[in-house]
Design an enzyme around this catalytic site. Structure first.
Site, mmCIF file in Angstrom:
data_model
loop_
_atom_site.group_PDB
_atom_site.id
_atom_site.type_symbol
_atom_site.label_atom_id
_atom_site.label_comp_id
_atom_site.label_asym_id
_atom_site.label_seq_id
_atom_site.Cartn_x
_atom_site.Cartn_y
_atom_site.Cartn_z
ATOM 1 N N CYS A 156 0.823 -1.215 0.000
ATOM 2 C CA CYS A 156 0.000 0.000 0.000
ATOM 3 C C CYS A 156 0.859 1.268 0.000
ATOM 4 O O CYS A 156 2.008 1.261 0.466
ATOM 5 C CB CYS A 156 -0.879 0.045 1.242
ATOM 6 S SG CYS A 156 -2.119 -1.229 1.328
ATOM 7 N N GLU A 211 0.645 3.877 1.889
ATOM 8 C CA GLU A 211 1.039 4.350 3.227
ATOM 9 C C GLU A 211 2.338 3.690 3.676
ATOM 10 O O GLU A 211 3.202 4.306 4.296
ATOM 11 C CB GLU A 211 -0.045 4.022 4.258
ATOM 12 C CG GLU A 211 -1.375 4.714 4.029
ATOM 13 C CD GLU A 211 -2.331 3.931 3.136
ATOM 14 O OE1 GLU A 211 -1.863 3.250 2.197
ATOM 15 O OE2 GLU A 211 -3.537 4.012 3.371
HETATM 16 N N1 THU Z 1 -4.427 0.356 -1.004
HETATM 17 C C1 THU Z 1 -3.546 1.278 -0.495
HETATM 18 O O1 THU Z 1 -2.561 1.630 -1.148
HETATM 19 N N2 THU Z 1 -3.788 1.775 0.736
HETATM 20 C C2 THU Z 1 -4.858 1.447 1.523
HETATM 21 O O2 THU Z 1 -4.943 1.858 2.668
HETATM 22 C C3 THU Z 1 -5.928 0.613 0.960
HETATM 23 C C4 THU Z 1 -5.570 -0.131 -0.284
HETATM 24 C C5 THU Z 1 -4.168 -0.180 -2.335
HETATM 25 C C6 THU Z 1 -3.707 -1.614 -2.363
HETATM 26 C C7 THU Z 1 -4.143 -2.028 -3.742
HETATM 27 O O3 THU Z 1 -3.123 -1.685 -4.671
HETATM 28 C C8 THU Z 1 -5.364 -1.190 -4.043
HETATM 29 O O4 THU Z 1 -5.353 -0.136 -3.097
HETATM 30 C C9 THU Z 1 -6.664 -1.934 -3.967
HETATM 31 O O5 THU Z 1 -6.767 -2.638 -2.775
#
Ligand code: THU
Length: 136
Positions: A58, A60
């Site tokens: 992710c 973050e």
């Molecule tokens: N995702 C994030 O980058 N941060 C989050 O807090 C929630 C989900 C991304 C992971 C994945 O690449 C996409 O969002 C869909 O889940």
């Protein structure tokens, strides 16, 4: 707690720039994040997906790991931006990773609509397992 407007805008711009770099060919869901260290530096990250889906990271976590690499261990704020109509809160795994560094007073999620979420990490992730459980 609210960030001064100028700082808020810089964090949002960093998260928006990062979202443009997202590698998300599977979900098409772009996420940008920007963390503000306690000494005032900004580190951004985007989500990086993988064909082996469990390996996706992710936005973050990319942002916080970049900050850690620069020697930061204490944070004032995390901004999450998604180009959507509703704001996106950090996932559970990211909450756990952020909690490693203690409470973060400002966690704010922005999007392309007026919807915004703002809270602290301790409110978002109460009763966290953390360094204190290991006597640290
Ligand atoms: N995702 C994030 O980058 N941060 C989050 O807090 C929630 C989900 C991304 C992971 C994945 O690449 C996409 O969002 C869909 O889940």
């Amino acid at each position: 707690m609210n960030l001064p407007e100028e700082l808020f805008n810089r964090l949002l711009a960093a998260a928006q720039d990062a979202a443009r770099q997202a590698h998300c060919p599977y979900s098409n869901f772009r996420v940008g994040a920007a963390v503000l260290s306690s000494d005032g530096e900004i580190f951004s990250g985007c989500n990086v997906e993988n064909a082996s889906s469990g390996l996706t990271v992710c936005a973050e976590r990319v942002a916080i790991f970049r900050a850690v690499l620069a020697g930061k261990r204490s944070f004032q704020a995390v901004m999450i931006y998604t180009p959507t109509l509703t704001a996106t809160a950090p996932c559970g795994a990211c909450r756990q990773v952020l909690a490693e560094f203690g409470d973060i007073p400002v966690i704010v999620s922005c999007c392309d609509g007026p919807h915004r979420l703002q809270t602290s990490l301790s409110e978002l992730f109460p009763f966290a397992f953390g360094p204190s459980n290991l006597g640290r």
